[in-house]
Design a protein around this motif. Structure first.
Motif, PDB file in Angstrom:
ATOM      1  N   PHE A  25      29.692  65.973  31.526  1.00 49.15           N
ATOM      2  CA  PHE A  25      28.285  66.368  31.542  1.00 49.15           C
ATOM      3  C   PHE A  25      27.504  65.598  32.605  1.00 49.15           C
ATOM      4  O   PHE A  25      26.612  66.150  33.257  1.00 49.15           O
ATOM      5  N   ALA A  26      27.835  64.318  32.788  1.00 46.69           N
ATOM      6  CA  ALA A  26      27.146  63.519  33.798  1.00 46.69           C
ATOM      7  C   ALA A  26      27.418  64.072  35.195  1.00 46.69           C
ATOM      8  O   ALA A  26      26.508  64.177  36.035  1.00 46.69           O
ATOM      9  N   GLY A  27      28.671  64.447  35.445  1.00 42.46           N
ATOM     10  CA  GLY A  27      29.038  64.970  36.750  1.00 42.46           C
ATOM     11  C   GLY A  27      28.323  66.249  37.118  1.00 42.46           C
ATOM     12  O   GLY A  27      28.220  66.590  38.301  1.00 42.46           O
ATOM     13  N   SER A  28      27.795  66.950  36.113  1.00 39.44           N
ATOM     14  CA  SER A  28      27.110  68.215  36.393  1.00 39.44           C
ATOM     15  C   SER A  28      25.666  68.017  36.846  1.00 39.44           C
ATOM     16  O   SER A  28      25.022  68.962  37.319  1.00 39.44           O
ATOM     17  N   VAL A  29      25.125  66.782  36.693  1.00 43.97           N
ATOM     18  CA  VAL A  29      23.726  66.556  37.065  1.00 43.97           C
ATOM     19  C   VAL A  29      23.546  65.473  38.122  1.00 43.97           C
ATOM     20  O   VAL A  29      22.435  65.261  38.624  1.00 43.97           O
ATOM     21  N   GLY A  30      24.623  64.764  38.482  1.00 42.24           N
ATOM     22  CA  GLY A  30      24.483  63.719  39.491  1.00 42.24           C
ATOM     23  C   GLY A  30      25.791  62.998  39.753  1.00 42.24           C
ATOM     24  O   GLY A  30      26.829  63.327  39.160  1.00 42.24           O
ATOM     25  N   THR A  31      25.745  62.015  40.653  1.00 42.02           N
ATOM     26  CA  THR A  31      26.964  61.276  41.005  1.00 42.02           C
ATOM     27  C   THR A  31      26.828  59.770  40.793  1.00 42.02           C
ATOM     28  O   THR A  31      27.825  59.053  40.809  1.00 42.02           O
ATOM     29  N   LYS A  32      25.593  59.283  40.589  1.00 44.21           N
ATOM     30  CA  LYS A  32      25.397  57.839  40.440  1.00 44.21           C
ATOM     31  C   LYS A  32      24.391  57.581  39.317  1.00 44.21           C
ATOM     32  O   LYS A  32      23.279  58.092  39.348  1.00 44.21           O
ATOM     33  N   PHE A  33      24.804  56.756  38.333  1.00 44.88           N
ATOM     34  CA  PHE A  33      24.015  56.605  37.122  1.00 44.88           C
ATOM     35  C   PHE A  33      23.844  55.146  36.718  1.00 44.88           C
ATOM     36  O   PHE A  33      24.665  54.289  37.060  1.00 44.88           O
ATOM     37  N   MET A  34      22.791  54.903  35.967  1.00 43.16           N
ATOM     38  CA  MET A  34      22.664  53.667  35.209  1.00 43.16           C
ATOM     39  C   MET A  34      23.059  53.986  33.771  1.00 43.16           C
ATOM     40  O   MET A  34      22.486  54.885  33.145  1.00 43.16           O
ATOM     41  N   LEU A  35      24.049  53.270  33.267  1.00 44.38           N
ATOM     42  CA  LEU A  35      24.491  53.430  31.883  1.00 44.38           C
ATOM     43  C   LEU A  35      23.826  52.338  31.050  1.00 44.38           C
ATOM     44  O   LEU A  35      24.180  51.167  31.151  1.00 44.38           O
ATOM     45  N   VAL A  36      22.834  52.711  30.249  1.00 51.27           N
ATOM     46  CA  VAL A  36      22.182  51.766  29.331  1.00 51.27           C
ATOM     47  C   VAL A  36      23.048  51.738  28.069  1.00 51.27           C
ATOM     48  O   VAL A  36      23.120  52.716  27.328  1.00 51.27           O
ATOM     49  N   LEU A  37      23.709  50.603  27.857  1.00 54.23           N
ATOM     50  CA  LEU A  37      24.733  50.513  26.814  1.00 54.23           C
ATOM     51  C   LEU A  37      24.341  49.485  25.759  1.00 54.23           C
ATOM     52  O   LEU A  37      23.958  48.354  26.078  1.00 54.23           O
ATOM     53  N   ARG A  57      36.533  60.719  35.528  1.00 53.53           N
ATOM     54  CA  ARG A  57      35.934  61.808  36.307  1.00 53.53           C
ATOM     55  C   ARG A  57      35.256  61.296  37.581  1.00 53.53           C
ATOM     56  O   ARG A  57      34.461  62.003  38.194  1.00 53.53           O
ATOM     57  N   LYS A  58      35.577  60.046  37.943  1.00 55.93           N
ATOM     58  CA  LYS A  58      35.095  59.449  39.193  1.00 55.93           C
ATOM     59  C   LYS A  58      33.579  59.436  39.291  1.00 55.93           C
ATOM     60  O   LYS A  58      32.985  59.621  40.368  1.00 55.93           O
ATOM     61  N   VAL A  59      32.913  59.217  38.145  1.00 53.57           N
ATOM     62  CA  VAL A  59      31.452  59.110  38.138  1.00 53.57           C
ATOM     63  C   VAL A  59      31.069  57.674  38.474  1.00 53.57           C
ATOM     64  O   VAL A  59      31.559  56.724  37.870  1.00 53.57           O
ATOM     65  N   ASN A  60      30.209  57.509  39.456  1.00 54.05           N
ATOM     66  CA  ASN A  60      29.769  56.181  39.882  1.00 54.05           C
ATOM     67  C   ASN A  60      28.636  55.708  38.957  1.00 54.05           C
ATOM     68  O   ASN A  60      27.651  56.417  38.768  1.00 54.05           O
ATOM     69  N   PHE A  61      28.770  54.508  38.426  1.00 49.24           N
ATOM     70  CA  PHE A  61      27.740  54.013  37.504  1.00 49.24           C
ATOM     71  C   PHE A  61      27.759  52.490  37.462  1.00 49.24           C
ATOM     72  O   PHE A  61      28.732  51.847  37.846  1.00 49.24           O
ATOM     73  N   PHE A  62      26.642  51.926  37.018  1.00 49.35           N
ATOM     74  CA  PHE A  62      26.619  50.510  36.674  1.00 49.35           C
ATOM     75  C   PHE A  62      26.066  50.379  35.255  1.00 49.35           C
ATOM     76  O   PHE A  62      25.303  51.240  34.789  1.00 49.35           O
ATOM     77  N   VAL A  63      26.456  49.323  34.569  1.00 45.24           N
ATOM     78  CA  VAL A  63      26.092  49.141  33.159  1.00 45.24           C
ATOM     79  C   VAL A  63      24.913  48.187  33.037  1.00 45.24           C
ATOM     80  O   VAL A  63      24.920  47.099  33.631  1.00 45.24           O
TER      81      VAL A  63
END
Length: 383
Positions: A25-37, A57-63
């Motif tokens: 689902f993330a890959g369908s709206v963008g490629t780089k995310f902030m994951l608030v965990l 799914r090779k989604v770029n993110f930082f936690v």
């Protein structure tokens, strides 16, 4: 009656292992995310399962998980600063209510030039385009997840404030019952009662409609099946799934109607004293019911029958009073505190809570008109 207008806001996915599709689902709206965990998810060994879906799914993110027990404006400012430096495309929020609030606020304010304090003090809506947001609640309830209001603790005063966000902020919500399993028995019992409280308050709200009534009634029925067992052998849905379904519908009911005094005060207690919101709401819940019987007896009685808290042949008065007794029995059975004084706060400290609550816009949609004095009377009864 005012016109009924209903807009589907987020896409909702509810089912076991739904979190394994987060990367899709993330890959369908963008490629780089902030994951608030939520830090608790790392403590119970679920964090890797969540990030695995993104890595696969090779989604770029930082936690971002530098989160205390509340969602406050200082933590929000820190997360926004990191998100803007990273030039993210969207926000993923996975965890309890405090994480949902931070994730929603970060997505809402990412493109906003004004700071959060300016917006809170002015009481104005956020009108800029929000970032795409996907929420994954790890508890069975979040009364604000489908609304355009975001509870935040003002770090300047420790008082709860409601940020006015964009009407269609959340892009997608994933409910995965497996994320709720690590909770203790007492935590689960308190959350069950809080979820029931949210559904009942929505049903009694001045903003209630035929639509919110239908959702609230179904939420109460599902919670009844989860807590007390199904009346039919045909229903074999696992308890954690029933609770997630009931919680999802309670949250929808709250968004289409409104919350009541127990939820309002528990928000303020959590903000001021860092005490579990679920526990505070569960303690206040039967006293709110005692009050509601005086002016909405028929509606309280109907919910009592749906919950099977009263015999089927009970008259309206008994059915209504039995609902508060049912909640008190559940508190006792779970060995939960039954009085606010058991939470380690004084009545003088709780007077601040009544003042905080009276300043929130939720006051205008309570089941009956109330003042800060009325809220304090309720606190005194529960103390």
């Amino acid at each position: 009656m005012s016109d009924f207008i209903f807009r589907i806001q987020p896409n909702i996915v509810l089912g076991s292992y739904a979190v394994s599709r987060l990367g899709e689902f993330a890959g369908s709206v963008g490629t780089k995310f902030m994951l608030v965990l939520d830090p608790i998810l790392r403590q119970v060994g679920l964090a890797d399962k969540i990030t695995q879906s993104l890595n696969d799914r090779k989604v770029n993110f930082f936690v971002f998980e530098d989160i205390s027990g509340i969602s406050d404006t200082q933590t929000l400012a820190k997360s926004l600063n990191l998100a803007r430096q990273a030039h993210i495309d969207g926000v993923l929020a996975v965890g309890g209510s405090k994480v949902m609030n931070l994730g929603r606020a970060a997505a809402s304010l990412f493109n906003e030039e004004k700071d959060v304090y300016s917006l809170l003090d002015a009481g104005t809506d956020t009108t800029v385009e929000p970032l795409p947001l996907i929420c994954v609640p790890s508890t069975i309830r979040d009364a604000f997840i489908f609304s355009s209001r975001i509870p935040l603790v003002d770090s300047r005063s420790d008082a709860i404030r409601l940020l006015k966000a964009q009407p269609r902020l959340c892009h997608q919500v994933l409910f995965d019952p497996n994320l709720t399993l690590p909770l203790s028995e007492k935590q689960t019992a308190a959350m069950q009662l809080e979820t029931l409280c949210i559904a009942v308050e929505s049903y009694l709200s001045q903003k209630a409609s035929f639509f919110s009534d239908m959702i609230a009634e179904k939420s109460v029925e599902l919670i009844s099946y989860a807590v007390d067992g199904s009346p039919s052998l045909e229903i074999t849905t696992p308890q954690e799934v029933l609770l997630s379904e009931g919680g999802c519908m309670a949250s929808l009911a709250a968004a289409t109607a409104s919350l009541g005094a127990a939820s309002l005060l528990s928000l303020c207690i959590n903000s001021r004293f860092k005490i579990s919101r679920s526990l505070a709401a569960a303690i206040l819940f039967p006293y709110v019911l005692d009050d509601a019987v005086k002016f909405r007896q028929d509606r309280v009685a109907k919910l009592s029958r749906i919950l099977r808290a009263t015999p089927a042949d009970s008259d309206v008065a008994k059915a209504a009073s039995d609902l508060a007794d049912y909640v008190r029995q559940k508190l006792a059975k779970a060995n939960l505190p039954t009085r606010l004084k058991d939470l380690g706060v004084s009545i003088e400290q709780l007077s601040l809570v009544a003042e905080d609550g009276s300043k929130l816009e939720l006051m205008s949609s309570l089941p009956r008109s109330m003042t800060s004095d009325d809220l304090f009377d309720l606190i005194k009864q529960a103390y």
